[in-house]
Design a protein around this motif. Structure first.
Motif, mmCIF file in Angstrom:
data_model
loop_
_atom_site.group_PDB
_atom_site.id
_atom_site.type_symbol
_atom_site.label_atom_id
_atom_site.label_comp_id
_atom_site.label_asym_id
_atom_site.label_seq_id
_atom_site.Cartn_x
_atom_site.Cartn_y
_atom_site.Cartn_z
ATOM 1 N N THR A 78 21.129 0.744 11.037
ATOM 2 C CA THR A 78 20.415 -0.035 12.036
ATOM 3 C C THR A 78 20.750 0.459 13.436
ATOM 4 O O THR A 78 21.817 1.039 13.660
ATOM 5 N N PRO A 79 19.867 0.239 14.420
ATOM 6 C CA PRO A 79 20.215 0.559 15.809
ATOM 7 C C PRO A 79 21.373 -0.298 16.308
ATOM 8 O O PRO A 79 21.634 -1.394 15.808
ATOM 9 N N GLU A 130 16.931 -5.295 11.726
ATOM 10 C CA GLU A 130 17.066 -5.559 10.298
ATOM 11 C C GLU A 130 16.503 -6.922 9.915
ATOM 12 O O GLU A 130 16.182 -7.160 8.749
ATOM 13 N N GLY A 131 16.376 -7.835 10.873
ATOM 14 C CA GLY A 131 15.831 -9.154 10.561
ATOM 15 C C GLY A 131 14.391 -9.103 10.094
ATOM 16 O O GLY A 131 13.960 -9.946 9.287
ATOM 17 N N ARG A 132 13.616 -8.132 10.584
ATOM 18 C CA ARG A 132 12.223 -8.000 10.150
ATOM 19 C C ARG A 132 12.150 -7.655 8.665
ATOM 20 O O ARG A 132 11.322 -8.176 7.934
ATOM 21 N N GLU A 186 24.955 -2.531 4.983
ATOM 22 C CA GLU A 186 24.842 -1.912 6.309
ATOM 23 C C GLU A 186 25.961 -0.881 6.444
ATOM 24 O O GLU A 186 27.104 -1.218 6.733
ATOM 25 N N CYS A 187 25.620 0.383 6.251
ATOM 26 C CA CYS A 187 26.617 1.459 6.176
ATOM 27 C C CYS A 187 26.794 2.225 7.473
ATOM 28 O O CYS A 187 27.552 3.198 7.502
ATOM 29 N N GLY A 188 26.125 1.849 8.529
ATOM 30 C CA GLY A 188 26.280 2.582 9.785
ATOM 31 C C GLY A 188 25.154 2.274 10.736
ATOM 32 O O GLY A 188 24.377 1.321 10.546
ATOM 33 N N ASN A 189 25.056 3.089 11.777
ATOM 34 C CA ASN A 189 24.048 2.909 12.820
ATOM 35 C C ASN A 189 23.277 4.189 13.022
ATOM 36 O O ASN A 189 23.789 5.289 12.796
ATOM 37 N N TRP A 190 22.039 4.029 13.448
ATOM 38 C CA TRP A 190 21.168 5.147 13.747
ATOM 39 C C TRP A 190 20.230 4.737 14.868
ATOM 40 O O TRP A 190 20.186 3.566 15.258
ATOM 41 N N ARG A 191 19.486 5.704 15.403
ATOM 42 C CA ARG A 191 18.619 5.399 16.527
ATOM 43 C C ARG A 191 17.479 4.470 16.144
ATOM 44 O O ARG A 191 17.029 3.657 16.942
ATOM 45 N N LYS A 192 17.003 4.553 14.912
ATOM 46 C CA LYS A 192 15.968 3.658 14.407
ATOM 47 C C LYS A 192 16.382 3.155 13.038
ATOM 48 O O LYS A 192 17.310 3.678 12.412
#
Length: 214
Positions: A84-85, A91-93, A192-198
């Motif tokens: 997720t960003p 992620e709620g969507r 949720e394993c990390g973050n990304w730009r989108k």
């Protein structure tokens, strides 16, 4: 300073018809003859930017062109790792789309989860806080997944175990989460394993280095 004075004298003896407006020349107050050259080179360096997509202007939480693929991948792989960003909210969507399908949710944090197999599928002990003079007690709680499955209404499609901060889990713990839907067929796992730009996702078995047929 000598160069700046020479420049001012040249403006003074040049006819006014051949001079440009002084404001358009943008001479910095540095006292260096090469300040104009450095300013132009630094402005050229600042022109380089980041390549953007249309979602960056519209808003990534409003673009839902991949919702169908998201639902299909959840049903196919049953255990998904999401990225997720950093600002959150996207992620709620996708969570709401699963809720509309009839799923119920068990939200857990990977920090303090302990052994996932014991907490989710077995009765696990909890030691309440004592004030120093009471005996150390040990209480047992029912398995989180089995307890929630027994409490689901008849029209529920299944249970989604949503694990936040799953990036702190070890590979063996991620492997158990990837295999959990095979042990409980009505369970889906989102980690949720990390973050990304989108917002993006992958099968959790691929992240946990498991073969697809396991």
């Amino acid at each position: 300073m000598g160069c700046c004075r020479a420049l001012c004298v040249q403006h003074a003896i040049t006819p006014p018809s051949q001079l440009e407006p002084f404001s358009s020349r943008r001479i910095p107050r540095t006292g260096n003859c090469y300040s104009l050259k450095r300013a132009s080179s630094s402005s050229r360096r600042r022109v380089q930017g980041v390549r953007c997509e249309i979602g960056d202007f519209i808003g990534g939480d409003l673009v839902k062109l991949d919702i169908g693929r998201w639902l299909a991948d959840v049903e196919e792989h049953k255990a998904i790792a999401i990225y997720t960003p950093h600002e959150g909210g996207y992620e709620g969507r996708y969570l709401n789309r699963l809720r509309y399908q009839g799923y119920y949710f068990l939200d857990l944090s990977a920090r303090g989860l302990g052994d996932p197999e014991t907490t989710l599928l077995k009765p696990y002990p909890v030691c309440p806080a004592h004030l120093g003079k009471q005996p150390i007690a040990r209480w047992y709680y029912p398995p989180e997944v089995d307890y929630r499955l027994a409490a689901l209404p008849p029209d529920a499609k299944g249970l989604v175990v949503w694990v936040i901060e799953a990036k702190v889990l070890s590979k063996s713990e991620l492997q158990f989460l990837a295999l959990l839907p095979s042990l409980r067929p009505n369970v889906r796992v989102i980690a949720e394993c990390g973050n990304w730009r989108k917002f993006m996702w992958k099968p959790l078995k691929e992240i946990a280095s498991l073969a697809p047929d396991q």
